[in-house]
Design an enzyme around this catalytic site. Structure first.
Site, PDB file in Angstrom:
ATOM      1  N   GLY A  29      17.758  58.632  63.643  1.00 45.82           N
ATOM      2  CA  GLY A  29      17.027  58.515  64.897  1.00 45.82           C
ATOM      3  C   GLY A  29      15.947  57.468  64.765  1.00 45.82           C
ATOM      4  CB  CYS A  83      19.084  57.820  58.627  1.00 47.38           C
ATOM      5  SG  CYS A  83      17.974  56.452  58.887  1.00 47.38           S
ATOM      6  CE1 TYR A  84      12.411  61.192  62.718  1.00 45.78           C
ATOM      7  CE2 TYR A  84      13.928  62.975  63.275  1.00 45.78           C
ATOM      8  CZ  TYR A  84      12.655  62.435  63.286  1.00 45.78           C
ATOM      9  OH  TYR A  84      11.626  63.140  63.850  1.00 45.78           O
ATOM     10  CG  HIS A  98      23.359  55.058  59.012  1.00 44.10           C
ATOM     11  ND1 HIS A  98      23.123  56.041  59.937  1.00 44.10           N
ATOM     12  CD2 HIS A  98      22.195  54.367  58.895  1.00 44.10           C
ATOM     13  CE1 HIS A  98      21.892  55.954  60.373  1.00 44.10           C
ATOM     14  NE2 HIS A  98      21.295  54.952  59.753  1.00 44.10           N
ATOM     15  CD  GLU A 109      26.460  57.413  60.303  1.00 39.49           C
ATOM     16  OE1 GLU A 109      26.481  57.807  59.114  1.00 39.49           O
ATOM     17  OE2 GLU A 109      25.409  57.232  60.928  1.00 39.49           O
ATOM     18  CB  SER A 116      41.833  56.093  89.471  1.00 37.54           C
ATOM     19  OG  SER A 116      41.933  56.115  88.058  1.00 37.54           O
ATOM     20  N   GLY A 117      45.055  56.000  88.539  1.00 35.82           N
ATOM     21  CA  GLY A 117      45.998  55.137  87.816  1.00 35.82           C
ATOM     22  C   GLY A 117      45.475  54.752  86.449  1.00 35.82           C
ATOM     23  CG  ASP A 176      39.666  58.347  81.129  1.00 35.59           C
ATOM     24  OD1 ASP A 176      40.336  58.116  80.108  1.00 35.59           O
ATOM     25  OD2 ASP A 176      38.522  57.895  81.314  1.00 35.59           O
ATOM     26  CB  SER A 177      42.436  60.039  86.827  1.00 33.92           C
ATOM     27  OG  SER A 177      43.177  58.891  87.121  1.00 33.92           O
ATOM     28  CB  THR A 178      47.253  58.893  84.288  1.00 36.44           C
ATOM     29  OG1 THR A 178      46.803  57.863  85.170  1.00 36.44           O
ATOM     30  CG2 THR A 178      48.746  59.034  84.461  1.00 36.44           C
ATOM     31  CE  LYS A 202      39.383  54.925  78.168  1.00 39.66           C
ATOM     32  NZ  LYS A 202      39.215  55.210  79.598  1.00 39.66           N
TER      33      LYS A 202
END
Ligand code: XMP
Length: 516
Positions: A56, A83-84, A173, A175, A227-228, A231-233, A372
């Protein structure tokens, strides 16, 4: 949730918090990010198998340091402090000390491992390894019971370990991809130290989520705005698999879509999933309302409110519908400025342009636990084709914000044909998947050209192709000049109405990805 083992990540505002969560999930372990304001009691109630404290931007000694309940360290859980998080550990555990400093160390450092602890198990012996640092303060005295497990040139205490309590801290870090052996270190923590079982897979996710959806919806019906986009599909296909014809998908064709796009997605969904699809051609309504409008914000407003209007009219024809399904993703759910406390704003999202409350529909958000890249994996799991899975993002207001000036049928047609060539050439050259987004923009500008023996006076089109990770920042893609030349040649030869092509070389910020 398909996995029983959960890792709770407490977020202190690091730019890498989401990356930690993704790395844990990539290792097959379900992880959740929570704001640092949660109490130790609340953490315990989540029944995690391990806790990770993120980095952070703050200093533990600041008066306005993010709130934190140090009893988290007494839960007896395997704990990794990054870290933080490491400074918090040293600050709150007896004997530890943190020195505030104004210089930040940022970038690569060489780490030397000093102690043979489980966190560093299997790391190649001897020498040093590159790690990624990003900190101001540093730990200057280890808390009682902790050994100093690593150092760098500038930082004497770069790692702390209490093997018995299964508590570890890293100043760097793990990650971040630049940290050599970062994945090994995280795996050592998850599997060697915390003894977790990898059980988080997309196949498992789909299976449990379908069962949950079935149970939740029962005999009611669900409406979904399609929407095509991926995500919505994915939401539509999942719900269809779970509840079949009790799902109604509304696809509003606003007349501002790319060439053939509406038909392509609708045909695919109908053929492969026998989806209950209500295809609403509202293009005349949208274009009518956009006539004469040139202001970008006004265009967006008109399109947003018209969408809601059309959607409401259609949804009202479905009286049994109790739920609205949305493609909300995990990054939309996480509090973006969590360290400011519970009152911090939660990012709003506008997947369906924000439907009015009076519709009284309860939300169903089957993707709200996913990033995503995980949604794409779900899409693969569901057997969806590449053209949907890898489709570039497309803005809700569509081509209207890529036609600078007034939106007319004629200009839409010119832009669609131009854009199609950009898409085709990106795909044919293998660049489509390498870039974040690529498209054409039509400018309100005519210039002189010569074609055959004649003078032309036609439109200018711009090509915009960008690289980005999350659309917050972006840089123009360094496409090979032959590819840009191929696009330009084809556009000028094949699209009547364009006689000049320019390539956008602006980054975001200060420019945006879209032109309006
Ligand atoms: P900008 O132009 O703000 O775009 O750099 C960032 C990303 O968001 C997309 N975008 C939108 N998406 N509705 C959407 O669903 C919108 O109104 C909208 N405006 C921009 C844009 O394509 C880019 O990926």
């Amino acid at each position: 949730m398909s996995a029983t083992d959960t890792v709770v990540i407490l977020d202190f505002g690091s730019q890498y918090t989401q990356l930690i969560a993704r790395r844990v999930r990539e290792a097959g372990v379900y992880s959740e990010i929570h704001p640092c304001t949660v109490t130790a009691k609340e953490v315990a109630a989540m029944h995690p198998k391990a806790v990770i404290l993120s980095g952070g931007p703050s200093s533990v000694t600041d008066a306005d340091a993010p709130p934190f309940d140090p009893a988290v360290f007494d839960l007896g859980l395997p704990t990794l402090c990054i870290c933080y998080g490491m400074q918090l550990l040293a600050h709150h555990q007896p004997g530890g000390a943190v020195a505030a400093s104004t210089d930040r160390e940022y970038g690569r450092a060489e780490l030397t491992v000093l102690a043979d602890v489980p966190l560093f198990a299997g790391l190649p012996d001897g020498g040093s390894r590159t790690v990624w640092m990003s900190h101001g303060d540093k730990v200057v005295a280890p808390p009682a019971g902790f050994v100093v497990a690593a150092r760098t040139k500038n930082v004497d205490i770069a790692a702390l370990a209490n093997v018995e309590r299964r508590m570890y801290a890293l100043q760097f870090h793990p990650e971040v991809a630049h940290t050599e052996d970062g994945e090994r270190i995280l795996h050592n923590f998850l599997f060697g130290i915390a003894g977790l079982t990898p059980g988080w897979t997309m196949a498992g996710f789909v299976e449990t989520e379908l069962a949950k959806l079935r149970e939740k919806v029962g005999e009611d019906e669900v409406v979904c705005a399609l929407s095509g986009g991926v995500d919505s599909t994915v939401v539509a296909v999942m719900l269809h698999k779970a509840i079949g014809k009790k799902l109604h998908c509304i696809f509003v064709d606003n007349g501002l879509l790319r060439l053939g796009e509406g038909e392509e997605v609708a045909a695919y969904l109908r053929e492969h999933f026998a989806l209950n699809l209500h295809y609403i051609d509202a293009s005349k309504l949208f274009l009518g309302r956009l006539a004469g409008v040139t202001d970008p914000e006004q265009k967006r407003k008109i399109i947003g409110t018209t969408f809601i209007e059309v959607f409401e009219v259609e949804a009202a024809k479905l009286p049994k519908v109790k739920y609205l399904a949305q493609g909300t993703l995990y990054p939309d759910v996480i509090e973006s400025v969590s360290f400011k406390g519970p009152s911090a704003v939660i990012k709003s999202h506008h997947n369906v342009g924000g439907l009015p409350e009076h519709m009284k529909l309860a939300l169903i958000e089957p993707l709200r636990e996913l990033f995503k890249d995980e949604v794409r994996k779900v899409a693969v799991e569901l057997g969806m084709p590449d053209f949907i899975i890898w489709r570039h993002p497309f803005p809700g207001p569509g081509l209207a914000i890529r036609i600078i000036g007034e939106v007319t049928e004629e200009r839409l047609e010119i832009l669609r044909r131009t854009d199609k060539i950009v898409q085709n050439e990106l795909q044919a050259s293998g660049w489509y998947r390498k870039v974040w987004q690529g498209f054409a923009v039509l400018l309100p500008l005519k210039t002189v050209g010569v074609m055959g023996d004649g003078r032309t006076y036609e439109n200018v089109a711009a090509i915009r192709v960008v690289d980005s990770l999350d659309a917050m920042t972006a840089d123009w893609s360094r496409l090979p000049s032959e590819l840009v030349a191929a696009m330009s040649n084809r556009i000028i030869n094949e699209v009547k109405g364009v006689n000049r092509v320019v390539f956008d070389v602006s980054s975001k910020p200060p420019s945006t990805i879209e032109w309006e």
